[in-house]
Design a protein around this motif. Structure first.
Motif, PDB file in Angstrom:
ATOM      1  N   TRP A 180       0.704  -0.969  -0.074  1.00  0.00           N
ATOM      2  CA  TRP A 180      -0.008  -0.328   0.214  1.00  0.00           C
ATOM      3  C   TRP A 180       0.708   1.224  -0.056  1.00  0.00           C
ATOM      4  CZ3 TRP A 180      -5.382  -0.011  -0.578  1.00  0.00           C
ATOM      5  CH2 TRP A 180      -5.879  -0.953  -0.734  1.00  0.00           C
TER       6      TRP A 180
ATOM      7  N   ARG B  84       0.133   6.237  -0.578  1.00  0.00           N
ATOM      8  CA  ARG B  84      -0.984   6.809  -0.235  1.00  0.00           C
ATOM      9  C   ARG B  84      -0.172   7.912  -0.873  1.00  0.00           C
ATOM     10  NH1 ARG B  84      -0.948   8.071   6.200  1.00  0.00           N
ATOM     11  NH2 ARG B  84       0.914   8.879   6.916  1.00  0.00           N
TER      12      ARG B  84
ATOM     13  N   VAL C 204       3.860   2.829   2.749  1.00  0.00           N
ATOM     14  CA  VAL C 204       2.866   2.168   3.751  1.00  0.00           C
ATOM     15  C   VAL C 204       2.875   1.565   4.321  1.00  0.00           C
ATOM     16  CG1 VAL C 204       0.583   2.203   4.585  1.00  0.00           C
ATOM     17  CG2 VAL C 204       0.671   3.487   2.909  1.00  0.00           C
TER      18      VAL C 204
ATOM     19  N   ASP D  40      -3.011  11.847   7.316  1.00  0.00           N
ATOM     20  CA  ASP D  40      -3.296  10.808   6.800  1.00  0.00           C
ATOM     21  C   ASP D  40      -4.210  10.913   5.370  1.00  0.00           C
ATOM     22  OD1 ASP D  40      -4.213   8.992  10.247  1.00  0.00           O
ATOM     23  OD2 ASP D  40      -2.031   9.418   8.430  1.00  0.00           O
TER      24      ASP D  40
ATOM     25  N   TYR E  20      -4.887   6.425  -1.988  1.00  0.00           N
ATOM     26  CA  TYR E  20      -4.443   5.176  -0.809  1.00  0.00           C
ATOM     27  C   TYR E  20      -4.677   3.828  -2.566  1.00  0.00           C
ATOM     28  CZ  TYR E  20      -3.905   7.188   3.365  1.00  0.00           C
ATOM     29  OH  TYR E  20      -3.165   7.208   4.822  1.00  0.00           O
TER      30      TYR E  20
END
Length: 122
Positions: free
Chosen positions: A36, A38, A48, A90, A94
């Motif tokens: 992952w 982002r 991530v 955050d 993503y």
């Protein structure tokens, strides 16, 4: 060649949780490490975490360690990103990605999903 589709993004308040899914098709899912990344507006794509083929090992960026958990279901050909204790920082698009080896740089991933927006309000 594997195709990846993310889902599960949305708007959540700080401190909340979201679970992202990454459904894979067209390739042998168990041969791929799943990662992952982002990307926030105006920033570079950021690692991530990733999970190995069997799911036995996970690696996370320091910024998400202890809050995010990556898992995978090799029967359903899906990877997941469980995000807890979300913070405004955050907020990003993503992406899930697949590779045959373990990398933390996006440069080495050749298979990407389209991305899903996560927005964390303060």
């Amino acid at each position: 060649q594997v195709q990846l589709v993310e889902s599960g993004g949305g708007l959540v308040q700080a401190g909340g949780s979201l679970r992202l899914s990454c459904a894979a098709s067209g390739g042998a899912f168990t041969t791929y490490l799943m990662a992952w990344f982002r990307q926030a507006p105006g920033k570079e794509r950021e690692f991530v975490g990733y999970i190995t083929r069997s799911g036995g090992v996970t690696v996370y960026a320091d910024s998400v360690k202890g809050r995010f958990t990556i898992s995978r279901d090799n029967v359903e050909n899906t990877a997941y990103l469980q995000m807890n204790s979300l913070k405004p920082e955050d907020t990003a698009v993503y992406y899930c990605a697949a590779a045959h080896s373990a990398f933390t740089s996006s440069t080495f991933y050749h298979y990407w999903g389209q991305g899903t927006q996560v927005t964390v309000s303060s």
